[in-house]
Design an enzyme around this catalytic site. Structure first.
Site, short mmCIF file in Angstrom:
data_model
loop_
_atom_site.label_atom_id
_atom_site.label_comp_id
_atom_site.label_asym_id
_atom_site.label_seq_id
_atom_site.Cartn_x
_atom_site.Cartn_y
_atom_site.Cartn_z
N PRO A 274 8.62 10.23 29.04
CA PRO A 274 7.98 9.21 29.88
C PRO A 274 8.93 8.04 30.14
CG PRO A 274 7.24 8.99 27.61
CD PRO A 274 8.14 10.21 27.64
N GLY A 275 8.92 7.56 31.36
CA GLY A 275 9.71 6.37 31.70
C GLY A 275 8.77 5.31 32.24
N ARG A 276 8.39 5.51 33.50
CA ARG A 276 7.54 4.55 34.20
C ARG A 276 6.28 4.18 33.41
NH1 ARG A 276 7.68 4.18 39.77
NH2 ARG A 276 8.57 6.27 39.87
N TYR A 316 11.26 3.19 48.77
CA TYR A 316 10.15 4.15 48.74
C TYR A 316 8.92 3.63 49.48
CZ TYR A 316 12.62 5.30 44.29
OH TYR A 316 13.54 5.58 43.32
N CYS A 342 20.54 -9.78 54.37
CA CYS A 342 20.67 -9.55 55.82
C CYS A 342 20.37 -8.11 56.18
CB CYS A 342 22.06 -9.96 56.27
SG CYS A 342 22.42 -11.63 55.76
N GLU A 343 19.14 -7.71 56.01
CA GLU A 343 18.66 -6.38 56.34
C GLU A 343 17.18 -6.51 56.69
OE1 GLU A 343 20.14 -3.29 56.13
OE2 GLU A 343 22.02 -3.92 55.21
C1 LIG Z 1 13.34 10.16 35.86
C2 LIG Z 1 13.08 11.21 34.87
C3 LIG Z 1 12.10 11.02 33.88
C4 LIG Z 1 11.19 9.83 33.85
O1 LIG Z 1 10.29 9.87 34.89
P1 LIG Z 1 9.07 8.83 34.94
O2 LIG Z 1 8.38 9.17 36.19
O3 LIG Z 1 9.65 7.48 34.92
O4 LIG Z 1 8.23 9.10 33.74
C5 LIG Z 1 11.95 12.00 32.93
N1 LIG Z 1 12.72 13.12 32.93
C6 LIG Z 1 13.66 13.33 33.87
C7 LIG Z 1 14.48 14.56 33.82
C8 LIG Z 1 13.87 12.39 34.86
O5 LIG Z 1 14.79 12.61 35.80
#
Ligand SMILES: *Cc1c(COP(=O)(O)O)cnc(C)c1O
Length: 418
Positions: A274-276, A316, A342-343
């Protein structure tokens, strides 16, 4: 859910007034809540406790050392995508046995560093990459552990740029090639292929796409079993969505309830990335109003932060809630909220209804903790902004604002121009 809340009409991060931070360090800046980070991590950990996963935070979402350290302190592993992230992870004392490495284009140097560091596994995205890893392992005389990133070819309802699990996309190995690869694995004697990896995209708010992918994984594992191939790990990737606007994403618990039966069926050790979900709502971007401009056709709120600081709206067309840091009773107005770059693509919001604001008011761009600072650039010769971490009533700058010297570092005038 997160720790950015109004008290006495003033936006706070935990017990810190956002305007106090602005006064002390100037604008713009990113502000992160320690408590939110820990809370989001813990939610995943608790929900998925039945399979006791290795939760590898996707560092690319927010690589600030203090943020990563916060999660390492909670027992997180890391999902990395480059040698820079590997070096940062090791600098922070991350356990290599909890690091996984994904990228469609790992260089020989990156592969070799990852093998030498003894990471849990490299997520392999193509046959030529596996050949390269095999060659490097032989040279290093050290067996590499890898998981195959398969492309399950399932659609996920998210922005095209963050979809990764269909054959249109560059990621992963299609199922037929993967099956063939497993059958011919004796061609790669210096690697141990002991896992499967999937990551079907980002900001996915429902479980269906994950379930569809898991069904394909399970079918694939059954096929492998017929070929007498057994694996140890299933890395289910990241991608869990969060609230930016009016999404109703499943909670970690709801997601777990739906997906756990499939995970358990695999009988493999589970890795998550997990990231986001962990950092997205744990951070905001704070910017100051410079001017209000009305050209007779529409209004523009011009702020001191720009697309170079937070590119998600431009890249996005992502929606971020934007609120004045001080709540007022002023009537609302409709305006574009734009930066100084400037975009024409330099905007945070278009035709947005917000309370009437004036010069020097502070605005908070919410849910900016993921893919915010990490995507910042110096475009227009703008220094990257500071990052600040709050814990309780304390806050600290955890990355300084760049200076002019930072901006020109490494540049030189050649002899022939002097
Ligand atoms: C970007 C990425 C993540 C994280 O994705 P989230 O949507 O931020 O949870 C996990 N695994 C891989 C391989 C990624 O490229």
């Amino acid at each position: 859910m997160h720790d950015f809340i109004f008290k006495n009409n003033e936006l706070h991060c935990e017990a810190v007034k956002v305007s106090d931070v602005a006064e002390q360090i100037g604008t713009p800046f990113y502000l992160y809540s320690h408590h939110s980070l820990v809370d989001h991590f813990t939610k995943i950990k608790k929900a998925f406790a039945p399979v006791d996963p290795i939760i590898c935070f996707a560092m690319k979402a927010n690589g600030n050392m203090a943020v990563v350290k916060t999660l390492l302190n909670e027992g997180a592993g890391l999902d990395i995508v480059s040698k820079g992230e590997l070096e940062k992870a090791l600098t922070l004392g991350a356990d290599p046995k909890k690091i996984v490495f994904a990228s469609v284009g790992k260089t020989a140097e990156e592969i070799s560093q990852a093998i030498r560091a003894g990471i849990l596994f490299l997520n392999v995205e193509s046959v030529p990459e596996l050949e390269e890893i095999n060659r490097i392992s032989q040279k290093l005389n050290q067996k590499a552990r890898v998981a195959l990133r398969i492309n399950p070819d399932v659609e996920a309802p998210t922005h095209s740029f963050i979809k990764t699990g269909t054959l249109e996309k560059k990621f992963g190995i299609d199922l037929r090639s993967a099956r063939r690869l497993f059958k011919s694995r004796s061609r790669f004697p210096f690697v141990t292929i002991n896992g499967l990896h999937i990551h079907i995209g980002s900001q996915i708010t429902e479980s269906q796409p994950f379930i569809r992918a898991m069904k394909k994984v399970i079918e694939f594992l059954q096929a492998l079993r017929k070929d007498n191939i057994r694996l140890e790990y299933l890395d289910m990737g990241g991608g869990m969505g969060i609230i930016y606007k009016d999404e109703k994403p499943q909670t970690a618990q709801e997601f777990a309830n739906r997906i756990l039966p499939y995970l358990e069926q695999t009988q493999l050790k589970i890795v998550m990335e997990p990231g986001r979900f962990i950092v997205g709502n744990a951070g905001i971007f704070v910017t100051k109003v410079l001017y209000i401009k009305d050209n007779g056709f529409k209004k523009f709120v011009i702020v001191d932060g720009g697309m170079n600081d937070l590119i998600r709206p431009s890249l996005y067309h992502a929606y971020h809630e934007i609120v004045p840091v001080k709540k007022t009773k002023s009537p609302s107005m409709k305006a574009d909220i734009v930066g100084p770059v400037c975009e024409s693509g330099d905007f945070f919001a278009k035709d947005r209804r917000i309370p009437r604001v004036k010069k020097d008011d502070l605005l908070a761009v919410m849910s900016a903790g993921a893919y915010g600072y990490v995507m910042a650039s110096n475009y227009n010769m703008r220094p990257r902004v500071p990052e600040v971490l709050v814990k309780g009533d304390r806050f600290e700058v955890v990355k300084e604002r760049e200076t002019f010297a930072d901006l020109i570092r490494g540049e030189r005038i050649p002899e022939f121009l002097k």
